[in-house]
Write a protein that holds these residues in place. Structure first.
Motif, PDB file in Angstrom:
ATOM      1  N   TYR A 387       0.801  -1.282  -0.037  1.00 40.66           N
ATOM      2  CA  TYR A 387      -0.081   0.003   0.028  1.00 40.66           C
ATOM      3  C   TYR A 387       0.834   1.307   0.101  1.00 40.66           C
ATOM      4  CZ  TYR A 387      -4.822  -1.971   0.369  1.00 40.66           C
ATOM      5  OH  TYR A 387      -6.097  -2.251   0.203  1.00 40.66           O
ATOM      6  N   TYR A 388       2.076   1.173   0.443  1.00 39.76           N
ATOM      7  CA  TYR A 388       3.072   2.244   0.620  1.00 39.76           C
ATOM      8  C   TYR A 388       4.116   2.139  -0.348  1.00 39.76           C
ATOM      9  CZ  TYR A 388      -0.006   3.840   4.645  1.00 39.76           C
ATOM     10  OH  TYR A 388      -1.144   4.108   5.416  1.00 39.76           O
ATOM     11  N   GLY A 389       4.149   1.977  -1.639  1.00 38.48           N
ATOM     12  CA  GLY A 389       4.978   1.726  -2.710  1.00 38.48           C
ATOM     13  C   GLY A 389       5.754   0.853  -3.254  1.00 38.48           C
ATOM     14  N   TRP A 390       5.724  -0.310  -2.594  1.00 37.02           N
ATOM     15  CA  TRP A 390       6.399  -1.357  -3.096  1.00 37.02           C
ATOM     16  C   TRP A 390       5.716  -2.090  -4.617  1.00 37.02           C
ATOM     17  CZ3 TRP A 390       9.018  -5.614   0.125  1.00 37.02           C
ATOM     18  CH2 TRP A 390       9.898  -4.981   1.062  1.00 37.02           C
ATOM     19  N   LYS A 391       6.688  -2.037  -5.516  1.00 36.75           N
ATOM     20  CA  LYS A 391       5.977  -2.344  -6.862  1.00 36.75           C
ATOM     21  C   LYS A 391       5.679  -4.034  -6.852  1.00 36.75           C
ATOM     22  CE  LYS A 391       6.100   1.845  -8.284  1.00 36.75           C
ATOM     23  NZ  LYS A 391       4.858   3.035  -8.639  1.00 36.75           N
ATOM     24  N   HIS A 392       4.808  -4.252  -7.942  1.00 34.09           N
ATOM     25  CA  HIS A 392       4.567  -5.676  -7.883  1.00 34.09           C
ATOM     26  C   HIS A 392       5.808  -6.725  -8.515  1.00 34.09           C
ATOM     27  CE1 HIS A 392       2.886  -9.426  -9.778  1.00 34.09           C
ATOM     28  NE2 HIS A 392       1.837  -9.054  -9.145  1.00 34.09           N
ATOM     29  N   ASP A 393       6.848  -6.063  -8.919  1.00 32.27           N
ATOM     30  CA  ASP A 393       8.073  -6.693  -9.310  1.00 32.27           C
ATOM     31  C   ASP A 393       9.157  -6.648  -8.323  1.00 32.27           C
ATOM     32  OD1 ASP A 393       8.636  -4.296  -9.857  1.00 32.27           O
ATOM     33  OD2 ASP A 393       9.340  -4.436 -11.685  1.00 32.27           O
ATOM     34  N   PHE A 426      -1.600  -9.252  -4.763  1.00 34.30           N
ATOM     35  CA  PHE A 426      -0.471  -9.895  -5.857  1.00 34.30           C
ATOM     36  C   PHE A 426      -1.018 -10.294  -7.062  1.00 34.30           C
ATOM     37  CE2 PHE A 426       3.174 -12.204  -6.975  1.00 34.30           C
ATOM     38  CZ  PHE A 426       4.025 -11.283  -6.911  1.00 34.30           C
ATOM     39  N   ASP A 427      -2.339 -11.178  -6.820  1.00 31.62           N
ATOM     40  CA  ASP A 427      -3.086 -11.790  -7.780  1.00 31.62           C
ATOM     41  C   ASP A 427      -2.101 -13.035  -8.627  1.00 31.62           C
ATOM     42  OD1 ASP A 427      -5.208 -12.177  -9.444  1.00 31.62           O
ATOM     43  OD2 ASP A 427      -5.137 -10.235 -10.451  1.00 31.62           O
ATOM     44  N   GLY A 428      -2.692 -13.576  -9.560  1.00 29.01           N
ATOM     45  CA  GLY A 428      -1.760 -14.495 -10.165  1.00 29.01           C
ATOM     46  C   GLY A 428      -2.298 -15.849  -9.857  1.00 29.01           C
ATOM     47  N   TYR A 486     -13.100  -9.704  -2.334  1.00 24.72           N
ATOM     48  CA  TYR A 486     -13.186  -9.593  -3.702  1.00 24.72           C
ATOM     49  C   TYR A 486     -13.567  -8.196  -4.110  1.00 24.72           C
ATOM     50  CZ  TYR A 486     -13.559 -14.457  -2.657  1.00 24.72           C
ATOM     51  OH  TYR A 486     -13.374 -15.876  -2.241  1.00 24.72           O
ATOM     52  N   TYR A 487     -13.900  -7.301  -3.109  1.00 18.33           N
ATOM     53  CA  TYR A 487     -14.548  -6.012  -3.548  1.00 18.33           C
ATOM     54  C   TYR A 487     -14.204  -5.175  -2.400  1.00 18.33           C
ATOM     55  CZ  TYR A 487     -17.877  -8.756  -1.217  1.00 18.33           C
ATOM     56  OH  TYR A 487     -18.838  -9.440  -0.237  1.00 18.33           O
ATOM     57  N   ARG A 488     -13.758  -5.585  -1.390  1.00 21.77           N
ATOM     58  CA  ARG A 488     -13.672  -4.337  -0.249  1.00 21.77           C
ATOM     59  C   ARG A 488     -12.616  -3.304  -0.396  1.00 21.77           C
ATOM     60  NH1 ARG A 488     -10.825  -4.323   5.089  1.00 21.77           N
ATOM     61  NH2 ARG A 488     -12.172  -3.421   6.594  1.00 21.77           N
ATOM     62  N   HIS A 489     -11.428  -3.661  -1.415  1.00 26.87           N
ATOM     63  CA  HIS A 489     -10.444  -2.592  -1.801  1.00 26.87           C
ATOM     64  C   HIS A 489     -10.309  -2.935  -3.418  1.00 26.87           C
ATOM     65  CE1 HIS A 489      -9.792  -0.743   2.009  1.00 26.87           C
ATOM     66  NE2 HIS A 489      -9.401  -1.897   2.472  1.00 26.87           N
ATOM     67  N   MET A 490     -10.126  -2.005  -4.095  1.00 28.49           N
ATOM     68  CA  MET A 490      -9.739  -1.922  -5.351  1.00 28.49           C
ATOM     69  C   MET A 490      -8.310  -2.644  -5.484  1.00 28.49           C
ATOM     70  SD  MET A 490     -10.262   1.079  -8.283  1.00 28.49           S
ATOM     71  CE  MET A 490      -8.360   1.649  -8.559  1.00 28.49           C
ATOM     72  N   PRO A 491      -7.841  -3.343  -6.541  1.00 30.67           N
ATOM     73  CA  PRO A 491      -6.623  -3.733  -6.687  1.00 30.67           C
ATOM     74  C   PRO A 491      -5.493  -2.724  -6.898  1.00 30.67           C
ATOM     75  CG  PRO A 491      -8.283  -5.003  -8.214  1.00 30.67           C
ATOM     76  CD  PRO A 491      -9.066  -3.854  -7.520  1.00 30.67           C
ATOM     77  N   ILE A 492      -4.443  -2.890  -5.917  1.00 25.81           N
ATOM     78  CA  ILE A 492      -3.536  -2.006  -5.996  1.00 25.81           C
ATOM     79  C   ILE A 492      -2.827  -1.767  -7.342  1.00 25.81           C
ATOM     80  CG2 ILE A 492      -1.408  -1.356  -4.846  1.00 25.81           C
ATOM     81  CD1 ILE A 492      -2.210  -2.683  -2.214  1.00 25.81           C
ATOM     82  N   TYR A 493      -2.447  -3.110  -7.980  1.00 30.57           N
ATOM     83  CA  TYR A 493      -1.638  -3.144  -9.075  1.00 30.57           C
ATOM     84  C   TYR A 493      -2.602  -3.155 -10.293  1.00 30.57           C
ATOM     85  CZ  TYR A 493       1.683  -4.246  -5.647  1.00 30.57           C
ATOM     86  OH  TYR A 493       2.630  -4.017  -4.699  1.00 30.57           O
ATOM     87  N   GLY A 494      -4.014  -2.903 -10.149  1.00 31.57           N
ATOM     88  CA  GLY A 494      -4.757  -2.663 -11.114  1.00 31.57           C
ATOM     89  C   GLY A 494      -4.757  -1.481 -12.143  1.00 31.57           C
ATOM     90  N   ALA A 495      -5.494  -1.563 -13.185  1.00 28.07           N
ATOM     91  CA  ALA A 495      -5.073  -0.376 -14.274  1.00 28.07           C
ATOM     92  C   ALA A 495      -5.746   0.950 -13.560  1.00 28.07           C
ATOM     93  CB  ALA A 495      -6.098  -0.521 -15.656  1.00 28.07           C
ATOM     94  N   GLN A 496      -6.755   0.734 -12.856  1.00 32.30           N
ATOM     95  CA  GLN A 496      -7.072   2.029 -12.123  1.00 32.30           C
ATOM     96  C   GLN A 496      -6.165   2.538 -11.258  1.00 32.30           C
ATOM     97  OE1 GLN A 496     -11.154   0.378 -11.206  1.00 32.30           O
ATOM     98  NE2 GLN A 496     -11.837   2.465 -12.312  1.00 32.30           N
ATOM     99  N   SER A 497      -5.224   2.002 -10.519  1.00 30.83           N
ATOM    100  CA  SER A 497      -4.399   2.171  -9.316  1.00 30.83           C
ATOM    101  C   SER A 497      -2.982   2.413  -9.626  1.00 30.83           C
ATOM    102  CB  SER A 497      -4.677   1.298  -8.370  1.00 30.83           C
ATOM    103  OG  SER A 497      -6.013   0.963  -7.876  1.00 30.83           O
TER     104      SER A 497
END
Length: 504
Positions: A387-393, A426-428, A486-497
């Motif tokens: 939530y505070y900055g680490w990227k998916h990779d 993280f998804d996948g 599934y809906y409580r928070h928008m995906p951090i790494y989604g297109a909108q975020s």
């Protein structure tokens, strides 16, 4: 001669006749009037003093999986808290169309909405924030853009729950869990970890933290907010309304830490973090102007209660931190940020310093007070990093998620709650594998065998730790919130975020 003397003389057959010269006949009328009015004034003063508002506080003590706190002594708090002047008519709308099974309380609130904002004239002292570069509400034009800051779109996001791994059975479990929670709300709008106090029910597994009413109330509210219900709309809006009223009425101020506190001896900073999330989420989802001041005051207290040396939070304000308490404060600050409330940017940076002090394997795993690899603390640490900055990779994030995936869901709802959020974000393939096991485990362990049982729709509490303290209310709330992933928070790494900047 006094009135008692007169009475004594009556007993001695002293006769008084009309037109006599008794003491009372000789007293001028203005003297009698003065005495009577003096007595009435004294009575009014006594009544006023007795009716001074007595504001309570509450919170929750948690014991992380790998390093439960050892019967440590906590200093007795000084009686320094004072009431915060917040209009108890905190919400715009009176709701009356929801039938409930508990005794109604007559809440003094207007049936009309005032044109004036009751908090418009309240000025926040800039010294109440930690010194640093304070984040202006309009500093960023793009935050989590679904609805109001990533929280207001929960109702719409829920429509796509099946796409992300929910099933009709898991959604039914959420619905039954919410129903059980609603039936165990107390008459004053609060919840209690000893859920039997609400309706004198015979449900098993009552919690032991009966004085942690702020924490329990927040735990009762969060599952409703998690699926898009608010005090403005939804079948449980009355429950939410009365719960928010209870929290706002029970906010206090601490002379040592500016802001509004929900801290209690049986809840500590846990309760404050939970209650702050409730207020910030409710405000972000509805933009109810009457919730802005208490939500901001609660955020101010988190920032002023941060350990100035290590950057963490623990049971008492400004105490050296632990990962479990830090997680709730960080999530509260993030919710406030997404709701366009004011948060000091340096607060998150200092909290990252605390996480650095308890991380192992370069940040892939986390301990409670010192570096380690406890599953629950690792999930908390990783979620904060995400939530505070680490990227998916980020290499450490990838190793940490793999660590949680290898462990899988457990019987501890606290660990499951945080780890499920990490895997979901993280998804996948690891998320898909985790989700099937976690989701079906929760559906299968919900109490649903006997529809006539008062326990119907709840989850039994695990023995020891959080389960003994929070009881069936805690286990049910955590399980419902886990199934709302599934809906409580928008995906951090989604297109909108992807364009939403981190708080730090």
């Amino acid at each position: 001669m006094s009135a008692q003397d007169v009475e004594n003389q009556d007993e001695n057959n002293v006769e008084y006749v009309d037109g006599g010269t008794s003491f009372w006949d000789r007293v001028p009328c203005w003297v009698v009037s003065m005495v009577v009015h003096t007595i009435l004034l004294l009575i009014m003063v006594i009544i006023t003093v007795d009716n001074e508002p007595k504001i309570q506080v509450a919170t929750l003590v948690a014991t992380p999986d790998e390093e439960p706190p050892v019967e440590e002594e906590i200093e007795e708090e000084e009686e320094i808290e004072e009431p915060i002047e917040i209009d108890t008519e905190v919400l715009d709308e009176v709701v009356t169309d929801v039938s409930t099974e508990f005794t109604e309380v007559d809440v003094p609130i207007s049936d009309t909405v005032e044109d004036t904002d009751p908090i418009a004239n309240v000025e926040f002292d800039p010294n109440s924030l930690i010194q640093g570069e304070a984040m202006d509400n309009n500093a960023f034009t793009t935050r989590y853009t679904s609805g109001n800051g990533g929280l207001g779109g929960r109702g719409e996001m829920r429509k796509g729950a099946f796409t992300h791994g929910a099933t009709p059975a898991s959604e039914r479990a959420v619905a039954l869990g919410l129903l059980w929670i609603s039936r165990h709300q107390c008459a004053d709008g609060s919840w209690n970890y000893n859920h039997t106090l609400a309706n004198r029910c015979n449900c098993s597994n009552p919690g032991t933290l009966m004085k942690a009413t702020n924490a329990a109330t927040a735990m009762g509210l969060l599952p409703f907010l998690g699926c898009g219900q608010t005090h403005k709309e939804g079948q449980y809006k009355q429950n939410i309304y009365r719960g928010l009223m209870y929290l706002c009425k029970n906010m206090r101020q601490d002379k040592k830490c500016p802001g509004g506190s929900f801290h209690q001896s049986e809840g500590t900073m846990y309760a404050h973090g939970l209650a702050t999330i409730c207020l910030t989420e409710a405000y972000a989802m509805t933009k109810d102007k009457n919730l802005k001041m208490p939500a901001q005051l609660a955020l101010n207290f988190i920032m002023s209660a941060q350990d100035p040396v290590g950057g963490g939070w623990r049971y008492q304000p400004r105490q050296a931190g632990d990962t479990s308490v830090v997680g709730w404060q960080m999530m509260a600050l993030k919710s406030g940020y997404m709701g366009y409330l004011t948060v000091d940017a340096n607060c998150a940076k200092n909290a990252m310093r605390f996480l650095d002090s308890v991380q192992a394997d370069s940040g892939a795993t986390y301990g409670y007070l010192t570096p380690g690899n406890g599953p629950a603390c690792t999930a908390i640490g990783l979620l904060c990093r995400m939530y505070y900055g680490w990227k998916h990779d980020h290499p450490a994030l990838q190793r940490g998620v793999q660590f949680l995936s290898n462990k899988g869901p457990s019987g501890d709802p606290y660990y499951n709650y945080y780890a499920t959020q990490v895997l979901r974000q993280f998804d996948g393939e690891m998320w898909k594998k985790w989700n099937v096991k976690m989701r079906d485990q929760l559906v299968n362990t919900q109490t649903t065998a006997d529809k006539t049982s008062h326990e119907y729709g709840s989850w039994p509490a695990e023995r020891g730790g959080h389960g003994s303290q929070g009881g069936r209310l805690y286990s049910t709330a955590m399980s419902v919130m886990t199934l709302e992933v599934y809906y409580r928070h928008m995906p951090i790494y989604g297109a909108q975020s992807t364009n939403a900047p981190p708080l730090e």
